[in-house]
Motif scaffolding. Structure first.
Motif, PDB file in Angstrom:
ATOM      1  N   GLN A 226       0.840  -1.209   0.000  1.00  0.00           N
ATOM      2  CA  GLN A 226       0.000   0.000   0.000  1.00  0.00           C
ATOM      3  C   GLN A 226       0.868   1.249   0.000  1.00  0.00           C
ATOM      4  O   GLN A 226       0.610   2.197  -0.747  1.00  0.00           O
ATOM      5  CB  GLN A 226      -0.948   0.001   1.200  1.00  0.00           C
ATOM      6  N   LEU A 227       1.888   1.258   0.826  1.00  0.00           N
ATOM      7  CA  LEU A 227       2.774   2.420   0.889  1.00  0.00           C
ATOM      8  C   LEU A 227       3.452   2.661  -0.462  1.00  0.00           C
ATOM      9  O   LEU A 227       3.550   3.804  -0.918  1.00  0.00           O
ATOM     10  CB  LEU A 227       3.811   2.250   1.998  1.00  0.00           C
ATOM     11  N   GLU A 228       3.897   1.577  -1.102  1.00  0.00           N
ATOM     12  CA  GLU A 228       4.536   1.707  -2.411  1.00  0.00           C
ATOM     13  C   GLU A 228       3.537   2.208  -3.456  1.00  0.00           C
ATOM     14  O   GLU A 228       3.866   3.047  -4.289  1.00  0.00           O
ATOM     15  CB  GLU A 228       5.142   0.373  -2.849  1.00  0.00           C
ATOM     16  N   TYR A 229       2.295   1.730  -3.383  1.00  0.00           N
ATOM     17  CA  TYR A 229       1.240   2.178  -4.299  1.00  0.00           C
ATOM     18  C   TYR A 229       1.048   3.694  -4.177  1.00  0.00           C
ATOM     19  O   TYR A 229       1.036   4.416  -5.175  1.00  0.00           O
ATOM     20  CB  TYR A 229      -0.067   1.445  -3.978  1.00  0.00           C
ATOM     21  N   PHE A 230       0.918   4.172  -2.935  1.00  0.00           N
ATOM     22  CA  PHE A 230       0.693   5.607  -2.732  1.00  0.00           C
ATOM     23  C   PHE A 230       1.947   6.423  -3.059  1.00  0.00           C
ATOM     24  O   PHE A 230       1.846   7.536  -3.595  1.00  0.00           O
ATOM     25  CB  PHE A 230       0.177   5.892  -1.317  1.00  0.00           C
ATOM     26  N   ARG A 231       3.130   5.889  -2.782  1.00  0.00           N
ATOM     27  CA  ARG A 231       4.378   6.583  -3.135  1.00  0.00           C
ATOM     28  C   ARG A 231       4.432   6.801  -4.650  1.00  0.00           C
ATOM     29  O   ARG A 231       4.699   7.908  -5.118  1.00  0.00           O
ATOM     30  CB  ARG A 231       5.588   5.769  -2.673  1.00  0.00           C
ATOM     31  N   ARG A 232       4.137   5.743  -5.404  1.00  0.00           N
ATOM     32  CA  ARG A 232       4.167   5.853  -6.866  1.00  0.00           C
ATOM     33  C   ARG A 232       3.096   6.817  -7.375  1.00  0.00           C
ATOM     34  O   ARG A 232       3.338   7.602  -8.290  1.00  0.00           O
ATOM     35  CB  ARG A 232       3.980   4.478  -7.505  1.00  0.00           C
ATOM     36  N   LYS A 233       1.913   6.729  -6.777  1.00  0.00           N
ATOM     37  CA  LYS A 233       0.812   7.600  -7.187  1.00  0.00           C
ATOM     38  C   LYS A 233       1.185   9.067  -6.947  1.00  0.00           C
ATOM     39  O   LYS A 233       0.974   9.923  -7.808  1.00  0.00           O
ATOM     40  CB  LYS A 233      -0.455   7.219  -6.406  1.00  0.00           C
ATOM     41  N   LEU A 234       1.747   9.359  -5.782  1.00  0.00           N
ATOM     42  CA  LEU A 234       2.146  10.730  -5.444  1.00  0.00           C
ATOM     43  C   LEU A 234       3.274  11.220  -6.352  1.00  0.00           C
ATOM     44  O   LEU A 234       3.240  12.360  -6.835  1.00  0.00           O
ATOM     45  CB  LEU A 234       2.567  10.810  -3.970  1.00  0.00           C
TER      46      LEU A 234
END
Length: 140
Positions: free
Chosen positions: A24-32
């Protein structure tokens, strides 16, 4: 350095997995980071456009119209600059383990809210309460 986290292209954070796990953290990092890159690209285009339009327009009505367009572009650019600062703050929260939790209550922010607004710092309830307080105390 952290190991690279594999995310399938169709991955979406789900309620049935541990909250703010590595995926989840990686998903949001990439999205941001993607959002930030998009804003920076748009900003570069805006700057080029402003430089191109900085010509001397003899007609006063055309000049006024161009000045209005420039002012709007600059306001938009300022909003984008503030948005990049919020994205950077969200990325810092990911790094220090605070991402996804309400800064007021400490409760998890819903995944749907974070997916729609990855810079969110409050749960929907805390945000609404904050906005109601702001409205009451605003000088009109």
């Amino acid at each position: 350095m952290k190991p690279e986290i594999f995310l399938p292209e169709d991955y979406r954070p789900a309620e049935d997995e541990p909250f703010m796990n590595d995926r989840q953290l990686e998903y949001f990092r990439r999205k941001l980071n993607a959002w930030k890159a998009e804003i920076i690209d748009l900003s570069a285009e805006t700057i080029e456009g402003l430089q191109d339009s900085a010509r001397n327009v003899p007609d006063i009505a055309d000049r006024a119209s161009e000045e209005t367009d420039r002012a709007l572009e600059l306001r938009t650019r300022d909003r984008q600059r503030k948005l990049v600062a919020k994205i950077d703050a969200a990325l810092r929260r990911i790094e220090n383990g605070e991402y996804g939790y309400c800064e007021v209550t400490g409760e998890p922010i819903s995944l749907k809210r974070l997916d729609a607004r990855p810079i969110a710092t409050m749960t929907l309830e805390a945000q609404e309460k904050h906005e109601r307080r702001e409205k009451v105390h605003r000088d009109d």
